[in-house]
Enzyme design. Structure first.
Site, short mmCIF file in Angstrom:
data_model
loop_
_atom_site.label_atom_id
_atom_site.label_comp_id
_atom_site.label_asym_id
_atom_site.label_seq_id
_atom_site.Cartn_x
_atom_site.Cartn_y
_atom_site.Cartn_z
N LYS A 45 0.83 -1.21 0.00
CA LYS A 45 0.00 0.00 0.00
C LYS A 45 0.87 1.26 0.00
CE LYS A 45 -3.95 -2.07 2.43
NZ LYS A 45 -4.93 -1.82 1.37
N ARG A 68 10.11 -4.99 9.74
CA ARG A 68 10.73 -6.06 10.51
C ARG A 68 9.65 -6.97 11.06
NH1 ARG A 68 7.93 -5.89 14.34
NH2 ARG A 68 7.94 -4.44 16.09
N LYS A 78 8.37 -11.99 24.99
CA LYS A 78 7.35 -11.01 25.35
C LYS A 78 6.20 -11.68 26.09
CE LYS A 78 4.96 -6.97 23.67
NZ LYS A 78 4.91 -5.95 22.61
N ARG A 81 7.38 -12.01 29.64
CA ARG A 81 7.45 -10.74 30.36
C ARG A 81 6.06 -10.24 30.75
NH1 ARG A 81 10.82 -9.15 26.19
NH2 ARG A 81 9.22 -7.71 25.44
N ASP A 97 2.58 -6.15 17.92
CA ASP A 97 3.76 -5.59 17.24
C ASP A 97 4.65 -6.67 16.65
OD1 ASP A 97 4.65 -6.67 19.61
OD2 ASP A 97 6.01 -5.00 20.09
N LYS A 137 7.36 11.79 24.24
CA LYS A 137 7.73 11.10 25.47
C LYS A 137 8.64 11.99 26.31
CE LYS A 137 7.40 6.27 23.94
NZ LYS A 137 8.13 4.98 23.83
N GLU A 164 1.99 -3.02 13.23
CA GLU A 164 2.36 -1.75 13.84
C GLU A 164 3.05 -0.87 12.80
OE1 GLU A 164 4.52 -0.39 17.92
OE2 GLU A 164 5.79 -1.44 16.49
N ALA A 176 16.22 8.36 17.08
CA ALA A 176 15.75 7.10 17.66
C ALA A 176 16.77 5.98 17.43
CB ALA A 176 14.40 6.71 17.07
N HIS A 180 18.67 3.93 20.44
CA HIS A 180 18.64 2.46 20.52
C HIS A 180 20.05 1.90 20.69
CE1 HIS A 180 17.35 -1.65 19.72
NE2 HIS A 180 18.35 -1.75 18.86
#
Length: 235
Positions: A45, A68, A78, A81, A97, A137, A164, A176, A180
């Site tokens: 898209k 990814r 995850k 956690r 995600d 943030k 996501e 960003a 990281h």
């Protein structure tokens, strides 16, 4: 030593266990494949929009698209956690995600424009939006995050898949990426002095975005919006 009958029972049990493992493996691969296909749908898209802008308009808001797919190990980590039940149903409902697409653009207004064009398509459902551009943030991070759902058509029918999508400017994408790398280097135990510098760098990147968009609009004779006039996104 085992009797012949006991050995036969053990061999049968091993065969059953192996068959169950193979079945679980195949089901897991098919499950993860849906997310890859969902990611591919979103990329297609965006690629169509990008090519259409290149051909029909004098300006393309999409600079770069990357993607990814979480590894199975990352998904399992995850689940542990978050205390999520390890079932396909729970993963579908609570892990949104697994498939991720990132779009970089030149200006903040482009981020909102791309979001609107993508989510206006009739087969795209918006599940959740976090507008970190309108409300950054605490560390200064700015990006537009959206969880969208697209249908994936397989031989078994249509399957809705969550993807996501992150949309941000080149300046904030660079910030960003650096953040990281720093967090990875310090195993998330980043010294306060570096955190302060990161926050200051995010503020500088935001100011650069604003100045560059103002310059771009003036060159093209477009009205310059007041600061913060792009959002937040309403869903």
């Amino acid at each position: 030593m085992l009797t012949a009958r006991a050995q036969q029972s053990l061999d049968t049990l091993d065969a059953q266990a192996l068959a169950e493992i193979r079945t679980l493996r195949d089901e897991t691969e098919r499950f993860m494949l849906r997310y890859k296909f969902g990611m591919d749908e979103v990329i297609t898209k965006l690629s169509i929009l990008r090519e259409e802008f290149n051909q029909a308009h004098d300006y393309n808001p999409i600079e770069h698209v990357s993607s990814r797919l979480k590894s199975l190990d990352s998904v399992i980590a995850k689940l542990q956690r978050k205390g999520i039940e390890p079932s396909f149903e729970s993963i579908t409902e609570r892990v949104t995600d697994i498939a991720g697409v990132r779009v970089t653009c030149s200006f903040v207004s482009d981020a909102y424009r791309i979001f609107e064009l993508l989510t206006a398509q009739p087969d795209v459902t918006v599940l959740r939006v976090k507008d970190y551009i309108a409300s950054p943030k605490a560390n200064g991070y700015q990006s537009l995050h959206a969880i969208i759902e697209v249908p994936v058509f397989l031989s078994t029918g249509a399957h809705p898949v969550a993807v996501e999508v992150q949309i941000r400017t080149i300046a904030m994408d660079f910030w960003a990426s650096l953040e990281h790398k720093i967090y990875y280097k310090y195993d998330r135990q980043v010294p306060d002095s570096l955190l302060d510098q990161l926050t200051d760098a995010a503020r500088t990147a935001s100011e650069l975005d604003e100045r560059m968009e103002t310059l771009h609009r003036r060159v093209h004779g477009e009205p310059v919006p007041r600061h913060g006039g792009h959002g937040p996104v309403a869903v």
